[in-house]
Design a protein around this motif. Structure first.
Motif, PDB file in Angstrom:
ATOM      1  N   VAL A 123     -20.337 -32.788  39.429  1.00 52.00           N
ATOM      2  CA  VAL A 123     -21.442 -31.970  38.944  1.00 52.00           C
ATOM      3  C   VAL A 123     -22.536 -32.617  38.692  1.00 52.00           C
ATOM      4  CG1 VAL A 123     -22.037 -30.683  36.670  1.00 52.00           C
ATOM      5  CG2 VAL A 123     -19.609 -30.386  37.678  1.00 52.00           C
ATOM      6  N   PHE A 124     -22.684 -33.901  38.234  1.00 49.55           N
ATOM      7  CA  PHE A 124     -23.967 -34.605  37.977  1.00 49.55           C
ATOM      8  C   PHE A 124     -24.293 -34.834  39.239  1.00 49.55           C
ATOM      9  CE2 PHE A 124     -26.404 -38.607  37.718  1.00 49.55           C
ATOM     10  CZ  PHE A 124     -26.978 -38.290  36.737  1.00 49.55           C
ATOM     11  N   ALA A 125     -23.873 -35.245  40.298  1.00 49.12           N
ATOM     12  CA  ALA A 125     -24.302 -35.685  41.671  1.00 49.12           C
ATOM     13  C   ALA A 125     -24.785 -34.508  42.378  1.00 49.12           C
ATOM     14  CB  ALA A 125     -23.075 -36.294  42.626  1.00 49.12           C
ATOM     15  N   SER A 126     -24.224 -33.415  42.183  1.00 42.47           N
ATOM     16  CA  SER A 126     -24.547 -31.981  42.892  1.00 42.47           C
ATOM     17  C   SER A 126     -26.055 -31.412  42.159  1.00 42.47           C
ATOM     18  CB  SER A 126     -23.585 -30.835  42.441  1.00 42.47           C
ATOM     19  OG  SER A 126     -22.162 -31.046  43.165  1.00 42.47           O
ATOM     20  N   ALA A 127     -26.226 -31.844  40.815  1.00 41.33           N
ATOM     21  CA  ALA A 127     -27.289 -31.463  40.217  1.00 41.33           C
ATOM     22  C   ALA A 127     -28.555 -32.123  40.741  1.00 41.33           C
ATOM     23  CB  ALA A 127     -27.258 -31.736  38.672  1.00 41.33           C
ATOM     24  N   SER A 172     -13.524 -27.436  41.810  1.00 40.99           N
ATOM     25  CA  SER A 172     -13.225 -26.617  40.829  1.00 40.99           C
ATOM     26  C   SER A 172     -12.176 -25.715  41.237  1.00 40.99           C
ATOM     27  CB  SER A 172     -14.456 -26.028  40.293  1.00 40.99           C
ATOM     28  OG  SER A 172     -14.457 -25.233  39.215  1.00 40.99           O
ATOM     29  N   GLU A 173     -12.504 -24.905  42.299  1.00 38.50           N
ATOM     30  CA  GLU A 173     -11.281 -24.280  42.467  1.00 38.50           C
ATOM     31  C   GLU A 173      -9.907 -24.848  42.918  1.00 38.50           C
ATOM     32  OE1 GLU A 173     -12.299 -22.097  46.173  1.00 38.50           O
ATOM     33  OE2 GLU A 173     -14.120 -21.285  45.273  1.00 38.50           O
ATOM     34  N   LEU A 174     -10.016 -25.820  43.212  1.00 36.24           N
ATOM     35  CA  LEU A 174      -8.756 -26.429  43.487  1.00 36.24           C
ATOM     36  C   LEU A 174      -8.080 -27.067  41.980  1.00 36.24           C
ATOM     37  CD1 LEU A 174      -9.392 -29.031  46.378  1.00 36.24           C
ATOM     38  CD2 LEU A 174      -7.793 -27.136  46.507  1.00 36.24           C
ATOM     39  N   VAL A 175      -8.878 -27.318  41.035  1.00 39.88           N
ATOM     40  CA  VAL A 175      -8.461 -27.647  39.772  1.00 39.88           C
ATOM     41  C   VAL A 175      -7.928 -26.335  39.110  1.00 39.88           C
ATOM     42  CG1 VAL A 175      -9.130 -28.484  37.414  1.00 39.88           C
ATOM     43  CG2 VAL A 175     -10.379 -29.694  39.388  1.00 39.88           C
ATOM     44  N   ARG A 176      -8.634 -25.469  39.213  1.00 35.87           N
ATOM     45  CA  ARG A 176      -7.923 -24.002  38.681  1.00 35.87           C
ATOM     46  C   ARG A 176      -6.627 -23.478  39.362  1.00 35.87           C
ATOM     47  NH1 ARG A 176     -13.324 -22.859  38.959  1.00 35.87           N
ATOM     48  NH2 ARG A 176     -13.135 -21.391  40.822  1.00 35.87           N
ATOM     49  N   LYS A 177      -6.588 -23.805  40.623  1.00 38.16           N
ATOM     50  CA  LYS A 177      -5.442 -23.527  41.384  1.00 38.16           C
ATOM     51  C   LYS A 177      -4.434 -24.494  40.881  1.00 38.16           C
ATOM     52  CE  LYS A 177      -3.691 -22.922  46.154  1.00 38.16           C
ATOM     53  NZ  LYS A 177      -4.025 -22.946  47.707  1.00 38.16           N
ATOM     54  N   GLU A 200     -10.784 -34.722  35.457  1.00 43.76           N
ATOM     55  CA  GLU A 200     -12.019 -34.203  34.680  1.00 43.76           C
ATOM     56  C   GLU A 200     -12.956 -35.184  34.871  1.00 43.76           C
ATOM     57  OE1 GLU A 200     -12.103 -31.613  32.832  1.00 43.76           O
ATOM     58  OE2 GLU A 200     -10.207 -30.766  33.497  1.00 43.76           O
ATOM     59  N   TYR A 201     -12.875 -36.628  35.121  1.00 41.85           N
ATOM     60  CA  TYR A 201     -13.959 -37.417  35.204  1.00 41.85           C
ATOM     61  C   TYR A 201     -14.608 -37.141  36.604  1.00 41.85           C
ATOM     62  CZ  TYR A 201     -16.476 -41.816  35.811  1.00 41.85           C
ATOM     63  OH  TYR A 201     -17.285 -42.670  36.236  1.00 41.85           O
ATOM     64  N   TRP A 202     -13.710 -37.106  37.652  1.00 42.28           N
ATOM     65  CA  TRP A 202     -14.236 -36.764  38.967  1.00 42.28           C
ATOM     66  C   TRP A 202     -14.946 -35.435  39.063  1.00 42.28           C
ATOM     67  CZ3 TRP A 202     -14.841 -38.471  43.727  1.00 42.28           C
ATOM     68  CH2 TRP A 202     -14.247 -39.872  44.217  1.00 42.28           C
ATOM     69  N   TYR A 203     -14.673 -34.580  38.086  1.00 44.32           N
ATOM     70  CA  TYR A 203     -15.499 -33.062  38.232  1.00 44.32           C
ATOM     71  C   TYR A 203     -16.743 -33.239  37.453  1.00 44.32           C
ATOM     72  CZ  TYR A 203     -16.754 -28.541  37.088  1.00 44.32           C
ATOM     73  OH  TYR A 203     -17.378 -27.260  37.115  1.00 44.32           O
ATOM     74  N   GLU A 204     -16.792 -34.125  36.561  1.00 44.79           N
ATOM     75  CA  GLU A 204     -17.898 -34.501  35.853  1.00 44.79           C
ATOM     76  C   GLU A 204     -18.992 -35.245  36.907  1.00 44.79           C
ATOM     77  OE1 GLU A 204     -17.076 -36.660  32.351  1.00 44.79           O
ATOM     78  OE2 GLU A 204     -16.055 -34.947  31.197  1.00 44.79           O
ATOM     79  N   LYS A 213     -21.286 -27.386  47.234  1.00 40.94           N
ATOM     80  CA  LYS A 213     -20.221 -26.749  47.540  1.00 40.94           C
ATOM     81  C   LYS A 213     -18.774 -27.338  47.563  1.00 40.94           C
ATOM     82  CE  LYS A 213     -18.384 -22.878  49.649  1.00 40.94           C
ATOM     83  NZ  LYS A 213     -18.597 -21.783  48.768  1.00 40.94           N
ATOM     84  N   VAL A 214     -18.959 -28.604  47.784  1.00 33.91           N
ATOM     85  CA  VAL A 214     -17.713 -29.681  47.551  1.00 33.91           C
ATOM     86  C   VAL A 214     -17.333 -29.347  45.946  1.00 33.91           C
ATOM     87  CG1 VAL A 214     -16.786 -31.947  47.209  1.00 33.91           C
ATOM     88  CG2 VAL A 214     -18.411 -31.091  49.184  1.00 33.91           C
TER      89      VAL A 214
END
Length: 177
Positions: free
Chosen positions: A33-37, A97-102, A26-30, A91-92
Motif C-alpha cells: 500500500v505504501f509503495a503503491s501510494a 488484497s483480493e488474495l488475502v480476502r480469498k 499484513e506487513y506485506w500488505y502495508e 494493481k498488484v
C-alpha cells in the motif's frame, strides 16, 4: 484493464505466497500500500515515464520508501523495475488484497440499485450471497437512479444484473431473433 491485471497477477501471487510462507501477510500488505501510494504520486509517475536508467529509478524509489520496505520488499521492487513493471504496483496491491480476502474466505460485493436498500434487504441479500458463494460477504451498496428498478451485483468475476435496462435488452434480443 485486463492487460494490466494480466501483468500484475504474477507479482501479486508471488508476493502473497512469500508473505503466506513467512506468516507476515499484513506487513506485506502495508508495504505494498505504501509503495503503491508512491507510484501514484504525480512526480514519481513522471520519473517512471522518463528515460532514466532502470537502476537509477529503482534506487530512487527504494530510497524514498526508506524503512517502509524490508529486504524482500526491496527485491520485489527491483524485479518490477528491471522488468519495467513498477507502474502496475497499485494493481498488484489490489490483487494481493483480493488474495488475502480469498484466503480468509471473504469477498467484497458491490451492489448498485435504483433505490436505497433497507437494513432488512441488505441482511437478506448478504445471507443469500454468502450461501451461494460459500464465502463471508462484505457488501458495499450504492444508488444509481438511472437504473429505474432492479440491481446489479458484482462479486469478483460474478455479475448478476437484474436491472430494468438489462431485462429490456434481453427482451429486445429475443424479439429480434
Amino acid at each position: 484493464m485486463s492487460e494490466l491485471t494480466t501483468v500484475a497477477r504474477p507479482y501479486a501471487r508471488a508476493a502473497f505466497e512469500f508473505a503466506s510462507e513467512n506468516n507476515n501477510i499484513e506487513y506485506w500488505y502495508e508495504m505494498l500500500v505504501f509503495a503503491s501510494a508512491i507510484v501514484e504520486n504525480p512526480t514519481m509517475a513522471k520519473i517512471l515515464k522518463s528515460d532514466r536508467a532502470k537502476q537509477e529509478v529503482g534506487k530512487l524509489f527504494i530510497d524514498i520508501c526508506a524503512d517502509q520496505l524490508d529486504k524482500n520488499g526491496q527485491n520485489l521492487i527491483n524485479v518490477m523495475v528491471e522488468n519495467g513493471r513498477l507502474s502496475v504496483l497499485p494493481k498488484v496491491t489490489e490483487l494481493f488484497s483480493e488474495l488475502v480476502r480469498k484466503c480468509k474466505k471473504e469477498i467484497d460485493v458491490n451492489v448498485v440499485s435504483a433505490y436505497a436498500l433497507s437494513k432488512k434487504q441488505k441482511t437478506q441479500l448478504t445471507q443469500s450471497l454468502e450461501k451461494r458463494l460459500a464465502l463471508k460477504v462484505n457488501i458495499n451498496c450504492s444508488i444509481d437512479k438511472t437504473l429505474i428498478t432492479g440491481m446489479m451485483i458484482t462479486a469478483g468475476d460474478l455479475v448478476i444484473d437484474s436491472t430494468a435496462k438489462s431485462q429490456l435488452n434481453r427482451l429486445l434480443n429475443t424479439l429480434q431473433s
